[in-house]
Design a protein around this motif. Structure first.
Motif, PDB file in Angstrom:
ATOM      1  N   LYS A 127       0.835  -1.198   0.000  1.00 37.00           N
ATOM      2  CA  LYS A 127       0.000   0.000   0.000  1.00 37.00           C
ATOM      3  C   LYS A 127       0.872   1.251   0.000  1.00 37.00           C
ATOM      4  O   LYS A 127       1.982   1.245   0.507  1.00 37.00           O
ATOM      5  N   TYR A 191      -0.296   6.614   2.545  1.00 37.73           N
ATOM      6  CA  TYR A 191      -1.488   5.925   2.049  1.00 37.73           C
ATOM      7  C   TYR A 191      -2.726   6.376   2.819  1.00 37.73           C
ATOM      8  O   TYR A 191      -3.781   6.651   2.232  1.00 37.73           O
ATOM      9  N   LYS A 195      -6.109   8.313   1.400  1.00 39.10           N
ATOM     10  CA  LYS A 195      -7.460   7.778   1.552  1.00 39.10           C
ATOM     11  C   LYS A 195      -8.397   8.811   2.174  1.00 39.10           C
ATOM     12  O   LYS A 195      -9.586   8.856   1.844  1.00 39.10           O
TER      13      LYS A 195
END
Length: 250
Positions: A127, A191, A195
């Motif tokens: 990720k 990451y 998001k």
């Protein structure tokens, strides 16, 4: 959530490494932790790399880990939900946990909500930006043809080979070898922030990094890494209001 109940999280036990004999005391410690938390657990999340290597042939799984599997079965049979997310060392897990233990297995992140708090939960491998070499390799490992080829190896050969390569390419020497890279270089931090651009989460809970930390990544949003059970023996606990990282001392 039921009053006085808690949600527990743990990851990166890497049982079986570097040898079964050296791994055994860590397995005993983890079983003791499971025995402790079962008394007030609303749910238990295992975020991958429970085993340093795992492959499910059609009729064979790696031998060992009986006490760990037995304790998980006991807890699940008592009615406490357990959720398992595969890591990069046990990514070849299929339906054994689901069939034998009634524990669902997830191969990617999944959202959960507890007491009005939203969680994005997963192992964390592959990720965020960077690590392109691993991402390419993961595609090879998870390709059905690759798994089909490996399955043709006799288990005595396949498991031994995989265990050798797994230990050789992993920081099994201890958590002290893992260094914080800075907020701008921690891929899972980046990451989580990305998001948040499209959806809010109160907690991003991951393993993989072997470095216990809780770090703010946005307004009322924290990134959590659970550490490991090699050098830190840390775990996460959510009581319905707050998330803590604790160390199991027993």
């Amino acid at each position: 959530m039921i009053s006085n109940k808690k949600v527990y999280f743990a990851s990166d036990q890497h049982f079986g490494a570097p040898t079964a004999e050296l791994s055994f005391p860590r397995e005993q410690k983890f079983v003791a932790w499971l025995e402790q938390v079962k008394h007030d657990a609303e749910a238990i999340f295992l975020l991958g790399d429970l085993f340093d290597f795992w492959f499910e042939y059609k009729t064979v799984v790696p031998k060992g880990f009986v006490r760990v599997l037995g304790k998980l079965a006991e807890i699940r049979d008592s009615g406490i939900p357990i959720y398992f997310f595969v890591g990069n060392h046990d990514l070849w897990m299929e339906d054994y946990f689901q069939t034998e233990l009634n524990i669902p297995v997830y191969h990617d992140n999944k959202e959960f909500t507890f007491n009005g708090k939203t969680f994005l939960i997963g192992h964390g491998d592959g990720k965020g930006p960077g690590d392109m070499g691993y991402k390419r390799m993961k595609k090879v490992f998870t390709n059905p043809f690759s798994k089909w080829l490996f399955r043709w190896l006799h288990p005595d050969i396949g498991v031994r080979l995989a265990q050798y390569l797994s230990v050789k390419n992993k920081l099994i020497s201890g958590a002290e070898d893992v260094k914080f890279l800075g907020e701008e270089n921690e891929w899972l931090v980046l990451y989580a922030k990305r998001k948040l651009e499209t959806k809010h989460y109160n907690y991003f809970v991951f393993g993989h990094r072997h470095l216990p930390m809780i770090m703010p990544v946005g307004e009322n949003s924290d990134y959590v890494n659970l550490g490991d059970w090699i050098g830190y023996f840390t775990y996460g606990v959510f009581d319905g209001n707050n998330f803590e990282l604790l160390k199991f001392e027993k």
